[in-house]
Design a protein around this motif. Sequence first.
Motif, PDB file in Angstrom:
ATOM      1  N   SER A  24       0.828  -1.207   0.000  1.00  0.00           N
ATOM      2  CA  SER A  24       0.000   0.000   0.000  1.00  0.00           C
ATOM      3  C   SER A  24       0.862   1.256   0.000  1.00  0.00           C
ATOM      4  O   SER A  24       0.554   2.236  -0.697  1.00  0.00           O
ATOM      5  CB  SER A  24      -0.949   0.000   1.205  1.00  0.00           C
ATOM      6  OG  SER A  24      -0.230  -0.095   2.424  1.00  0.00           O
ATOM      7  N   GLU A  48      -8.314   1.633  -9.847  1.00  0.00           N
ATOM      8  CA  GLU A  48      -7.703   0.632  -8.979  1.00  0.00           C
ATOM      9  C   GLU A  48      -7.259  -0.611  -9.747  1.00  0.00           C
ATOM     10  O   GLU A  48      -6.185  -1.159  -9.480  1.00  0.00           O
ATOM     11  CB  GLU A  48      -8.674   0.241  -7.854  1.00  0.00           C
ATOM     12  CG  GLU A  48      -8.947   1.378  -6.871  1.00  0.00           C
ATOM     13  CD  GLU A  48      -9.867   0.949  -5.747  1.00  0.00           C
ATOM     14  OE1 GLU A  48     -10.199  -0.262  -5.672  1.00  0.00           O
ATOM     15  OE2 GLU A  48     -10.262   1.810  -4.938  1.00  0.00           O
ATOM     16  N   THR A  49      -8.074  -1.067 -10.683  1.00  0.00           N
ATOM     17  CA  THR A  49      -7.702  -2.284 -11.415  1.00  0.00           C
ATOM     18  C   THR A  49      -6.464  -2.065 -12.266  1.00  0.00           C
ATOM     19  O   THR A  49      -5.610  -2.959 -12.373  1.00  0.00           O
ATOM     20  CB  THR A  49      -8.863  -2.751 -12.320  1.00  0.00           C
ATOM     21  OG1 THR A  49      -9.288  -1.643 -13.149  1.00  0.00           O
ATOM     22  CG2 THR A  49     -10.022  -3.240 -11.492  1.00  0.00           C
ATOM     23  N   ASP A  50      -6.328  -0.897 -12.885  1.00  0.00           N
ATOM     24  CA  ASP A  50      -5.144  -0.609 -13.691  1.00  0.00           C
ATOM     25  C   ASP A  50      -3.886  -0.581 -12.832  1.00  0.00           C
ATOM     26  O   ASP A  50      -2.837  -1.119 -13.216  1.00  0.00           O
ATOM     27  CB  ASP A  50      -5.296   0.733 -14.413  1.00  0.00           C
ATOM     28  CG  ASP A  50      -6.252   0.656 -15.585  1.00  0.00           C
ATOM     29  OD1 ASP A  50      -6.667  -0.469 -15.932  1.00  0.00           O
ATOM     30  OD2 ASP A  50      -6.580   1.713 -16.150  1.00  0.00           O
ATOM     31  N   SER A  52      -3.444  -2.052  -9.852  1.00  0.00           N
ATOM     32  CA  SER A  52      -3.148  -3.401  -9.344  1.00  0.00           C
ATOM     33  C   SER A  52      -2.543  -4.277 -10.439  1.00  0.00           C
ATOM     34  O   SER A  52      -1.630  -5.068 -10.180  1.00  0.00           O
ATOM     35  CB  SER A  52      -4.410  -4.049  -8.768  1.00  0.00           C
ATOM     36  OG  SER A  52      -5.390  -4.235  -9.776  1.00  0.00           O
ATOM     37  N   ASN A  53      -3.005  -4.121 -11.669  1.00  0.00           N
ATOM     38  CA  ASN A  53      -2.442  -4.892 -12.776  1.00  0.00           C
ATOM     39  C   ASN A  53      -1.011  -4.477 -13.085  1.00  0.00           C
ATOM     40  O   ASN A  53      -0.151  -5.321 -13.350  1.00  0.00           O
ATOM     41  CB  ASN A  53      -3.310  -4.729 -14.037  1.00  0.00           C
ATOM     42  CG  ASN A  53      -4.648  -5.433 -13.926  1.00  0.00           C
ATOM     43  OD1 ASN A  53      -4.802  -6.348 -13.120  1.00  0.00           O
ATOM     44  ND2 ASN A  53      -5.623  -5.001 -14.711  1.00  0.00           N
ATOM     45  N   SER A  58      -2.814  -7.486  -5.653  1.00  0.00           N
ATOM     46  CA  SER A  58      -4.264  -7.574  -5.506  1.00  0.00           C
ATOM     47  C   SER A  58      -4.864  -6.180  -5.327  1.00  0.00           C
ATOM     48  O   SER A  58      -4.152  -5.192  -5.133  1.00  0.00           O
ATOM     49  CB  SER A  58      -4.622  -8.448  -4.304  1.00  0.00           C
ATOM     50  OG  SER A  58      -4.286  -7.795  -3.098  1.00  0.00           O
ATOM     51  N   ARG A  59      -6.167  -6.097  -5.358  1.00  0.00           N
ATOM     52  CA  ARG A  59      -6.852  -4.808  -5.190  1.00  0.00           C
ATOM     53  C   ARG A  59      -6.783  -4.307  -3.755  1.00  0.00           C
ATOM     54  O   ARG A  59      -6.901  -3.101  -3.512  1.00  0.00           O
ATOM     55  CB  ARG A  59      -8.318  -4.952  -5.611  1.00  0.00           C
ATOM     56  CG  ARG A  59      -8.553  -5.204  -7.094  1.00  0.00           C
ATOM     57  CD  ARG A  59      -8.573  -3.916  -7.875  1.00  0.00           C
ATOM     58  NE  ARG A  59      -9.655  -3.040  -7.452  1.00  0.00           N
ATOM     59  CZ  ARG A  59     -10.925  -3.140  -7.867  1.00  0.00           C
ATOM     60  NH1 ARG A  59     -11.254  -4.121  -8.702  1.00  0.00           N
ATOM     61  NH2 ARG A  59     -11.839  -2.289  -7.464  1.00  0.00           N
ATOM     62  N   VAL A  62      -4.198  -1.662  -2.965  1.00  0.00           N
ATOM     63  CA  VAL A  62      -4.514  -0.463  -3.741  1.00  0.00           C
ATOM     64  C   VAL A  62      -5.644   0.306  -3.057  1.00  0.00           C
ATOM     65  O   VAL A  62      -5.590   1.532  -2.923  1.00  0.00           O
ATOM     66  CB  VAL A  62      -4.906  -0.824  -5.188  1.00  0.00           C
ATOM     67  CG1 VAL A  62      -5.291   0.441  -5.971  1.00  0.00           C
ATOM     68  CG2 VAL A  62      -3.771  -1.553  -5.883  1.00  0.00           C
ATOM     69  N   ARG A  63      -6.663  -0.418  -2.596  1.00  0.00           N
ATOM     70  CA  ARG A  63      -7.761   0.231  -1.867  1.00  0.00           C
ATOM     71  C   ARG A  63      -7.250   0.882  -0.589  1.00  0.00           C
ATOM     72  O   ARG A  63      -7.682   1.981  -0.221  1.00  0.00           O
ATOM     73  CB  ARG A  63      -8.859  -0.790  -1.543  1.00  0.00           C
ATOM     74  CG  ARG A  63      -9.719  -1.168  -2.745  1.00  0.00           C
ATOM     75  CD  ARG A  63     -10.989  -1.886  -2.303  1.00  0.00           C
ATOM     76  NE  ARG A  63     -10.685  -3.170  -1.689  1.00  0.00           N
ATOM     77  CZ  ARG A  63     -10.622  -4.316  -2.345  1.00  0.00           C
ATOM     78  NH1 ARG A  63     -10.849  -4.341  -3.653  1.00  0.00           N
ATOM     79  NH2 ARG A  63     -10.353  -5.444  -1.724  1.00  0.00           N
TER      80      ARG A  63
END
Length: 243
Positions: A24, A48-50, A52-53, A58-59, A62-63
Amino acid sequence: MGYIGRDADLFMDIMPRYEKQSLSDMVVSYVKNRILSGTLKGGDRLIETDISNNFNISRAPVREAMRILNEQGLITFSPRKGNHVIEMEPPEIMEVFEIRTSLETQILRKILRNQLLKEEDFDQLTKIALEMKDGEQRCRNEEDKVFLLNTLDISFHKYLWQLSGSVRRAQILESLFYQLLIAMNEDLSSLGILEKKSDEHLAFVDVLRKNELPSVVRAFHGHIQNYVRATLPEEEKSFCLDC
């Protein structure tokens, strides 16, 4: 609006800086580096998905990073729109300038009244200021120059914040610094140029050496007012130095 999380080359460039951080914290630093480089502006969306990728994580971290950035006042979240970099109106930007001026003036007063500055501190501050000028030749492009200027600028002021021993003021000031950068990223010319900013910080070190509080406060207020003039030229007259 820009989208963050799709620049694989930049990701590879910055990855070594995050090796000893939690996942994080790594994402928080990534976003802040984009602010420092001037590539992240108010209203830009953080997907968030971009992210994390790109980081192959994982998400969840990032969250958590988005939560931290939200607490620091750098992003906002809406259930329908997701995470976006903060956007501030001129009165809000002015208020941040005024709060930063007030808190950092308190820190400078504390440093001088307690005679906390030693010769090694002047040497370190001078080194940071000189690097603004000397480091320019290593920059590949304007983005590198902006990143160098802002990184050294916060390093200079953060050195004084930490020297004061005022932990909570230092934490607040760092968040305010990034909030103002987001506002100034709308017009990168408001940040100034490396050589001029180097000279400005070197002159401030000279004033600090004299250990005269009124002169130090006056020099610091002038330093901040230069940014206010460049960022909010129409509102500069309302800038309250003693708020």
